[in-house]
Design a protein around this motif. Structure first.
Motif, PDB file in Angstrom:
ATOM      1  N   ARG A 213     -10.390  33.713  -9.324  1.00 12.87           N
ATOM      2  CA  ARG A 213     -11.381  34.207 -10.294  1.00 12.87           C
ATOM      3  C   ARG A 213     -10.719  35.027 -11.401  1.00 12.87           C
ATOM      4  NH1 ARG A 213     -13.143  39.046 -10.450  1.00 12.87           N
ATOM      5  NH2 ARG A 213     -12.588  39.478  -8.279  1.00 12.87           N
ATOM      6  N   MET A 214      -9.781  35.883 -11.041  1.00  8.91           N
ATOM      7  CA  MET A 214      -9.097  36.729 -12.012  1.00  8.91           C
ATOM      8  C   MET A 214      -8.311  35.880 -13.014  1.00  8.91           C
ATOM      9  SD  MET A 214      -7.867  39.534  -9.203  1.00  8.91           S
ATOM     10  CE  MET A 214      -6.823  40.547 -10.259  1.00  8.91           C
ATOM     11  N   LYS A 215      -7.621  34.862 -12.492  1.00  8.31           N
ATOM     12  CA  LYS A 215      -6.811  34.019 -13.386  1.00  8.31           C
ATOM     13  C   LYS A 215      -7.695  33.144 -14.272  1.00  8.31           C
ATOM     14  CE  LYS A 215      -2.329  34.354 -11.423  1.00  8.31           C
ATOM     15  NZ  LYS A 215      -0.968  33.812 -11.514  1.00  8.31           N
ATOM     16  N   GLU A 216      -8.867  32.783 -13.797  1.00 14.36           N
ATOM     17  CA  GLU A 216      -9.802  32.035 -14.648  1.00 14.36           C
ATOM     18  C   GLU A 216     -10.260  32.904 -15.820  1.00 14.36           C
ATOM     19  OE1 GLU A 216     -12.827  30.855 -11.913  1.00 14.36           O
ATOM     20  OE2 GLU A 216     -11.803  28.981 -11.358  1.00 14.36           O
ATOM     21  N   MET A 217     -10.476  34.182 -15.571  1.00 14.50           N
ATOM     22  CA  MET A 217     -10.858  35.100 -16.647  1.00 14.50           C
ATOM     23  C   MET A 217      -9.732  35.234 -17.663  1.00 14.50           C
ATOM     24  SD  MET A 217     -12.728  38.119 -14.435  1.00 14.50           S
ATOM     25  CE  MET A 217     -13.005  39.152 -15.894  1.00 14.50           C
TER      26      MET A 217
ATOM     27  N   LYS B 229      -9.362  32.164 -19.919  1.00 13.88           N
ATOM     28  CA  LYS B 229     -10.320  32.133 -21.034  1.00 13.88           C
ATOM     29  C   LYS B 229      -9.806  32.942 -22.222  1.00 13.88           C
ATOM     30  CE  LYS B 229     -14.545  31.395 -18.344  1.00 13.88           C
ATOM     31  NZ  LYS B 229     -15.850  31.984 -17.934  1.00 13.88           N
ATOM     32  N   ILE B 230      -9.178  34.070 -21.940  1.00 12.77           N
ATOM     33  CA  ILE B 230      -8.597  34.879 -23.013  1.00 12.77           C
ATOM     34  C   ILE B 230      -7.495  34.087 -23.712  1.00 12.77           C
ATOM     35  CG2 ILE B 230      -7.294  36.970 -23.556  1.00 12.77           C
ATOM     36  CD1 ILE B 230     -10.153  37.566 -22.801  1.00 12.77           C
ATOM     37  N   PHE B 231      -6.614  33.471 -22.943  1.00 14.71           N
ATOM     38  CA  PHE B 231      -5.524  32.694 -23.535  1.00 14.71           C
ATOM     39  C   PHE B 231      -6.060  31.525 -24.372  1.00 14.71           C
ATOM     40  CE2 PHE B 231      -2.408  33.916 -19.891  1.00 14.71           C
ATOM     41  CZ  PHE B 231      -2.219  35.154 -20.483  1.00 14.71           C
TER      42      PHE B 231
ATOM     43  N   SER C 168      -8.815  31.315 -25.932  1.00 12.65           N
ATOM     44  CA  SER C 168      -9.449  31.779 -27.168  1.00 12.65           C
ATOM     45  C   SER C 168      -8.427  32.003 -28.279  1.00 12.65           C
ATOM     46  CB  SER C 168     -10.218  33.080 -26.915  1.00 12.65           C
ATOM     47  OG  SER C 168      -9.333  34.154 -26.651  1.00 12.65           O
ATOM     48  N   PHE C 169      -7.160  32.010 -27.916  1.00 16.13           N
ATOM     49  CA  PHE C 169      -6.081  32.177 -28.895  1.00 16.13           C
ATOM     50  C   PHE C 169      -5.497  30.796 -29.171  1.00 16.13           C
ATOM     51  CE2 PHE C 169      -1.827  33.414 -30.365  1.00 16.13           C
ATOM     52  CZ  PHE C 169      -2.165  34.404 -31.271  1.00 16.13           C
ATOM     53  N   ASN C 170      -5.832  30.214 -30.314  1.00 16.08           N
ATOM     54  CA  ASN C 170      -5.575  28.800 -30.560  1.00 16.08           C
ATOM     55  C   ASN C 170      -4.101  28.413 -30.643  1.00 16.08           C
ATOM     56  OD1 ASN C 170      -8.335  28.241 -30.692  1.00 16.08           O
ATOM     57  ND2 ASN C 170      -8.446  28.767 -32.871  1.00 16.08           N
ATOM     58  N   ASP C 171      -3.218  29.381 -30.831  1.00 12.11           N
ATOM     59  CA  ASP C 171      -1.799  29.049 -30.995  1.00 12.11           C
ATOM     60  C   ASP C 171      -1.072  28.806 -29.678  1.00 12.11           C
ATOM     61  OD1 ASP C 171      -1.224  29.271 -33.952  1.00 12.11           O
ATOM     62  OD2 ASP C 171      -2.175  31.205 -33.599  1.00 12.11           O
ATOM     63  N   LEU C 172      -1.722  29.056 -28.543  1.00 13.27           N
ATOM     64  CA  LEU C 172      -1.076  28.809 -27.255  1.00 13.27           C
ATOM     65  C   LEU C 172      -1.338  27.379 -26.795  1.00 13.27           C
ATOM     66  CD1 LEU C 172      -1.888  32.106 -25.292  1.00 13.27           C
ATOM     67  CD2 LEU C 172       0.287  31.444 -26.332  1.00 13.27           C
ATOM     68  N   SER C 173      -0.266  26.656 -26.485  1.00 12.18           N
ATOM     69  CA  SER C 173      -0.390  25.293 -25.992  1.00 12.18           C
ATOM     70  C   SER C 173      -0.741  25.304 -24.507  1.00 12.18           C
ATOM     71  CB  SER C 173       0.935  24.547 -26.186  1.00 12.18           C
ATOM     72  OG  SER C 173       1.927  25.093 -25.320  1.00 12.18           O
ATOM     73  N   GLU C 174      -1.038  24.117 -23.961  1.00 15.96           N
ATOM     74  CA  GLU C 174      -1.329  24.017 -22.530  1.00 15.96           C
ATOM     75  C   GLU C 174      -0.138  24.505 -21.704  1.00 15.96           C
ATOM     76  OE1 GLU C 174      -4.071  23.204 -20.848  1.00 15.96           O
ATOM     77  OE2 GLU C 174      -5.172  23.079 -22.733  1.00 15.96           O
ATOM     78  N   ASP C 175       1.074  24.144 -22.137  1.00 13.43           N
ATOM     79  CA  ASP C 175       2.270  24.602 -21.427  1.00 13.43           C
ATOM     80  C   ASP C 175       2.410  26.118 -21.516  1.00 13.43           C
ATOM     81  OD1 ASP C 175       2.962  22.069 -20.629  1.00 13.43           O
ATOM     82  OD2 ASP C 175       4.413  21.744 -22.244  1.00 13.43           O
ATOM     83  N   ASP C 176       2.115  26.667 -22.687  1.00 16.48           N
ATOM     84  CA  ASP C 176       2.178  28.119 -22.860  1.00 16.48           C
ATOM     85  C   ASP C 176       1.230  28.816 -21.885  1.00 16.48           C
ATOM     86  OD1 ASP C 176       4.017  28.005 -24.948  1.00 16.48           O
ATOM     87  OD2 ASP C 176       2.461  27.952 -26.488  1.00 16.48           O
ATOM     88  N   ILE C 177      -0.002  28.312 -21.824  1.00 15.08           N
ATOM     89  CA  ILE C 177      -1.013  28.923 -20.962  1.00 15.08           C
ATOM     90  C   ILE C 177      -0.599  28.838 -19.498  1.00 15.08           C
ATOM     91  CG2 ILE C 177      -3.383  28.690 -20.118  1.00 15.08           C
ATOM     92  CD1 ILE C 177      -4.132  27.793 -22.983  1.00 15.08           C
ATOM     93  N   GLU C 178      -0.136  27.675 -19.075  1.00 17.15           N
ATOM     94  CA  GLU C 178       0.288  27.492 -17.681  1.00 17.15           C
ATOM     95  C   GLU C 178       1.448  28.419 -17.343  1.00 17.15           C
ATOM     96  OE1 GLU C 178       1.995  23.912 -14.807  1.00 17.15           O
ATOM     97  OE2 GLU C 178       0.989  23.414 -16.688  1.00 17.15           O
TER      98      GLU C 178
ATOM     99  N   ALA D 217      -1.216  45.143 -18.088  1.00 12.74           N
ATOM    100  CA  ALA D 217      -2.203  44.679 -17.101  1.00 12.74           C
ATOM    101  C   ALA D 217      -3.445  44.146 -17.800  1.00 12.74           C
ATOM    102  CB  ALA D 217      -2.587  45.810 -16.152  1.00 12.74           C
ATOM    103  N   PHE D 218      -3.959  43.042 -17.290  1.00 13.65           N
ATOM    104  CA  PHE D 218      -5.244  42.503 -17.722  1.00 13.65           C
ATOM    105  C   PHE D 218      -6.283  42.942 -16.703  1.00 13.65           C
ATOM    106  CE2 PHE D 218      -8.454  39.142 -17.218  1.00 13.65           C
ATOM    107  CZ  PHE D 218      -9.020  39.163 -18.488  1.00 13.65           C
TER     108      PHE D 218
END
Length: 202
Positions: free
Chosen positions: A12-16, A19-21, A23-33, A61-62
């Motif tokens: 649940r925490m990582k899903e939250m 969502k933040i990541f 919302s930032f359009n410059d991060l690719s799927e690889d970046d997010i992972e 910390a998030f």
């Protein structure tokens, strides 16, 4: 720091955070992972300190749940609450994180708190790994400065009544979660003044 006990909480925490990541359009799927992989779940009990004065802060910390406060002791040895932080935001002792010097502040859990933490070394590796993470870091730095400036201007230019009304409007749960003495300190007023404001607005 203490690990969160239940894996379901971690998901649940990582899903939250995801969502933040996203919302930032410059991060690719690889970046997010890559980013999600290096954030570690931690759990704090009410009143525990995440960091204290005299220590060096080497993490960001998030906050996935709970409320925290940043405070310091003035030259008169008075405790001053200068920041309250709520879920879906990041927290760190920022000047210490940037400079590597010992911090002057304390960060305290006002409720039970769940966070996802990234260490400074891993954060720096992310920044070096892609242009997207570099832009995210720049955005984080800019937002931290803007929030600090808004906080200073609010204390000097906005009436105590409006400061309190805005705080309650944005975070109605604060009255149940945060002692009045901390709210008063955050607003830059006495506890007696806060009691009058509460009576007027109730």
């Amino acid at each position: 720091m203490k690990k969160v006990r239940v894996n379901r909480n971690t998901i649940r925490m990582k899903e939250m955070l995801e969502k933040i990541f996203r919302s930032f359009n410059d991060l690719s799927e690889d970046d997010i992972e890559r980013g999600l992989a290096v954030f570690t779940p931690k759990f704090y009990k009410k009143n525990e300190l995440l960091i204290e004065a005299g220590k060096t802060c080497d993490w960001i910390a998030f906050i996935s749940s709970g409320t925290l406060r940043n405070y310091y002791f003035s030259s008169k040895d008075e405790e001053v609450t200068y920041c309250l932080t709520f879920p879906n935001t990041f927290i760190t002792a920022y000047s210490s994180f940037l400079t590597g010097k010992k911090t002057f502040e304390y960060i305290q859990a006002l409720t039970d708190v769940e966070v996802l933490v990234i260490q400074k070394k891993q954060y720096q590796e992310l920044i070096r790994s892609s242009y997207g993470w570099l832009k995210f870091s720049n955005h984080f730095t800019e937002q931290s400065y803007v929030l600090m400036e808004e906080r200073l201007l609010m204390l000097q230019m906005v009436s105590a009544e409006k400061r309190y009304a805005d705080l309650i409007a944005n975070h109605p749960e604060i009255i149940q979660q945060v002692p009045l003495k901390y709210i008063a300190s955050y607003l830059g007023i006495t506890q007696r003044h806060l009691s009058r404001l509460r009576s007027q607005l109730s």
